[in-house]
Design an enzyme around this catalytic site. Structure first.
Site, PDB file in Angstrom:
ATOM      1  N   ASP A  82      47.396  47.577  42.132  1.00 12.51           N
ATOM      2  CA  ASP A  82      47.239  48.341  43.368  1.00 12.51           C
ATOM      3  C   ASP A  82      46.722  47.478  44.514  1.00 12.51           C
ATOM      4  O   ASP A  82      45.819  46.651  44.324  1.00 12.51           O
ATOM      5  CB  ASP A  82      46.263  49.491  43.098  1.00 12.51           C
ATOM      6  CG  ASP A  82      46.258  50.543  44.181  1.00 12.51           C
ATOM      7  OD1 ASP A  82      47.295  50.714  44.849  1.00 12.51           O
ATOM      8  OD2 ASP A  82      45.216  51.207  44.349  1.00 12.51           O
ATOM      9  N   HIS A  83      47.270  47.655  45.699  1.00 15.93           N
ATOM     10  CA  HIS A  83      46.766  47.049  46.935  1.00 15.93           C
ATOM     11  C   HIS A  83      46.472  45.557  46.808  1.00 15.93           C
ATOM     12  O   HIS A  83      45.353  45.111  47.089  1.00 15.93           O
ATOM     13  CB  HIS A  83      45.501  47.769  47.397  1.00 15.93           C
ATOM     14  CG  HIS A  83      45.770  49.034  48.126  1.00 15.93           C
ATOM     15  ND1 HIS A  83      46.261  49.070  49.424  1.00 15.93           N
ATOM     16  CD2 HIS A  83      45.630  50.322  47.745  1.00 15.93           C
ATOM     17  CE1 HIS A  83      46.407  50.333  49.795  1.00 15.93           C
ATOM     18  NE2 HIS A  83      46.040  51.108  48.797  1.00 15.93           N
ATOM     19  N   HIS A 180      41.230  56.331  52.350  1.00 12.45           N
ATOM     20  CA  HIS A 180      40.658  55.973  51.053  1.00 12.45           C
ATOM     21  C   HIS A 180      39.205  56.424  50.986  1.00 12.45           C
ATOM     22  O   HIS A 180      38.497  56.400  51.998  1.00 12.45           O
ATOM     23  CB  HIS A 180      40.734  54.459  50.836  1.00 12.45           C
ATOM     24  CG  HIS A 180      42.123  53.936  50.722  1.00 12.45           C
ATOM     25  ND1 HIS A 180      42.679  53.088  51.642  1.00 12.45           N
ATOM     26  CD2 HIS A 180      43.085  54.159  49.790  1.00 12.45           C
ATOM     27  CE1 HIS A 180      43.913  52.783  51.274  1.00 12.45           C
ATOM     28  NE2 HIS A 180      44.188  53.434  50.159  1.00 12.45           N
ATOM     29  N   GLY A 181      38.762  56.832  49.808  1.00 16.52           N
ATOM     30  CA  GLY A 181      37.377  57.265  49.645  1.00 16.52           C
ATOM     31  C   GLY A 181      37.209  58.744  49.936  1.00 16.52           C
ATOM     32  O   GLY A 181      38.177  59.497  50.052  1.00 16.52           O
ATOM     33  N   HIS A 209      48.525  57.634  49.595  1.00 19.71           N
ATOM     34  CA  HIS A 209      47.255  57.037  49.193  1.00 19.71           C
ATOM     35  C   HIS A 209      46.114  57.905  49.693  1.00 19.71           C
ATOM     36  O   HIS A 209      46.281  58.727  50.591  1.00 19.71           O
ATOM     37  CB  HIS A 209      47.133  55.631  49.772  1.00 19.71           C
ATOM     38  CG  HIS A 209      47.999  54.626  49.095  1.00 19.71           C
ATOM     39  ND1 HIS A 209      47.556  53.372  48.743  1.00 19.71           N
ATOM     40  CD2 HIS A 209      49.288  54.685  48.678  1.00 19.71           C
ATOM     41  CE1 HIS A 209      48.534  52.695  48.154  1.00 19.71           C
ATOM     42  NE2 HIS A 209      49.600  53.481  48.117  1.00 19.71           N
ATOM     43  N   GLY A 210      44.927  57.712  49.114  1.00 15.62           N
ATOM     44  CA  GLY A 210      43.767  58.479  49.563  1.00 15.62           C
ATOM     45  C   GLY A 210      43.817  59.925  49.135  1.00 15.62           C
ATOM     46  O   GLY A 210      43.528  60.833  49.927  1.00 15.62           O
ATOM     47  N   ASN A 231      48.035  58.816  44.797  1.00 12.33           N
ATOM     48  CA  ASN A 231      46.962  57.999  44.239  1.00 12.33           C
ATOM     49  C   ASN A 231      45.629  58.741  44.247  1.00 12.33           C
ATOM     50  O   ASN A 231      45.221  59.286  45.277  1.00 12.33           O
ATOM     51  CB  ASN A 231      46.795  56.715  45.053  1.00 12.33           C
ATOM     52  CG  ASN A 231      47.945  55.740  44.878  1.00 12.33           C
ATOM     53  OD1 ASN A 231      48.995  56.088  44.345  1.00 12.33           O
ATOM     54  ND2 ASN A 231      47.746  54.520  45.330  1.00 12.33           N
ATOM     55  N   THR A 234      38.884  57.419  43.931  1.00  9.59           N
ATOM     56  CA  THR A 234      37.455  57.671  44.112  1.00  9.59           C
ATOM     57  C   THR A 234      36.954  58.843  43.261  1.00  9.59           C
ATOM     58  O   THR A 234      35.876  58.774  42.667  1.00  9.59           O
ATOM     59  CB  THR A 234      37.147  57.938  45.595  1.00  9.59           C
ATOM     60  OG1 THR A 234      37.591  56.813  46.366  1.00  9.59           O
ATOM     61  CG2 THR A 234      35.664  58.136  45.813  1.00  9.59           C
TER      62      THR A 234
END
Length: 285
Positions: A82-83, A180-181, A209-210, A231, A234
């Protein structure tokens, strides 16, 4: 069962109009919980190793671990890097047996993003490995890529079409309002943008994402609009591993084995909940 490519699962998801859930892992307990949840729901699943996790686990160990877990639980699993911004690291992951990789050159100019992504596609395709790339900027923090929410740039649909044609990627991560997060306020996804990108690229799996903190109904709308991979990182890390471990070790007399069982059970529970929302239950095989 075995490790399979993302391209294989994404083609099935597009036909069935569901999304395949992708979960970050960084411990064996974490990974087993992901596999247990997928096996319970008979769902395909993507196990994602971040760059930070890879620096601890190593490419070879990660691949062997995932092969063993997939076999033990009788599931087809996609092992995804990933990333990653490092071309050499991606090549090592491909060489060691990853079945999917993400090159994240989204912080570069369009031309530089295309050049680096095309190099990764050229290398990975020799081994049948799927490639995901990102166009636009998803807000928040992901390893060494930091983009503030205010500076996050959404994906332009026409640019997405050009980017896919220029690179030959197998999946495209789009910036449409997620970060993200954990979210500081309720996320506002740009559903018309998702639909427009899907309209221009009807056979290209779109990636969201996120996913932590996104309402279930928003997931469903995004999937209806063309998203095929979502995805989750967190939520699994904090609620599935950190919180449970802290509670477990606080109990007198508990040992690592009992805490491992708690982590596995909690991660499996979170995975099953996401699978139900994404519509991938009973889609394995």
């Amino acid at each position: 069962m075995a490790l399979v490519t993302m391209k294989y699962e994404m083609s099935k998801a597009e036909k069935g109009r569901y999304a395949v859930p992708a979960f970050n892992f960084f411990t064996l307990d974490n990974l087993i919980g992901i596999a247990q949840g997928a096996a319970n729901k008979k769902s395909p699943v993507i196990a994602m190793a971040s760059v930070g996790a890879m620096k601890i686990m190593g490419e070879h160990t990660t691949v062997r671990m995932c092969e063993g877990v997939a076999s033990d639980f009788g599931i087809d699993m996609i092992l995804h890097l990933d990333h990653c911004t490092d071309y050499d690291m991606i090549c090592r992951a491909v060489d060691n047996g990853f079945t999917s990789v993400m090159i994240d050159a989204s912080k570069l100019s369009y031309e530089e993003n295309v050049e680096l992504t095309a190099r990764v596609v050229e290398y990975a395709s020799k081994y049948g490995v799927s490639v995901e790339a990102e166009l636009g900027h998803v807000g928040g923090k992901e390893d060494d890529i930091v983009v503030s929410e205010r500076e996050a740039l959404f994906t332009v649909p026409e640019d997405a079409l050009r980017f896919v044609n220029d690179t030959g990627v197998d999946a495209l991560a789009v910036a449409v309002g997620t970060v993200h997060g954990f979210y500081k306020s309720e996320p506002k996804l740009d559903f018309p943008r998702i639909e427009k990108i899907h309209e221009l690229l009807p056979h290209m799996p779109l990636v969201l994402h996120g996913g932590t903190g996104v309402p279930d109904d928003d997931f469903r709308k995004a999937i209806a609009g063309g998203v095929r991979k979502i995805n989750i990182g967190t939520e699994l890390k904090v609620h599935g591993v950190f919180d449970v471990s802290k509670q477990g070790y606080a109990q007198p007399g508990d040992d690592p084995r009992s805490v491992s069982k708690l982590v596995i059970a909690k991660c499996a529970s979170i995975v099953e909940e996401k699978i139900d929302v994404m519509g991938s239950a009973n889609k394995a095989g």
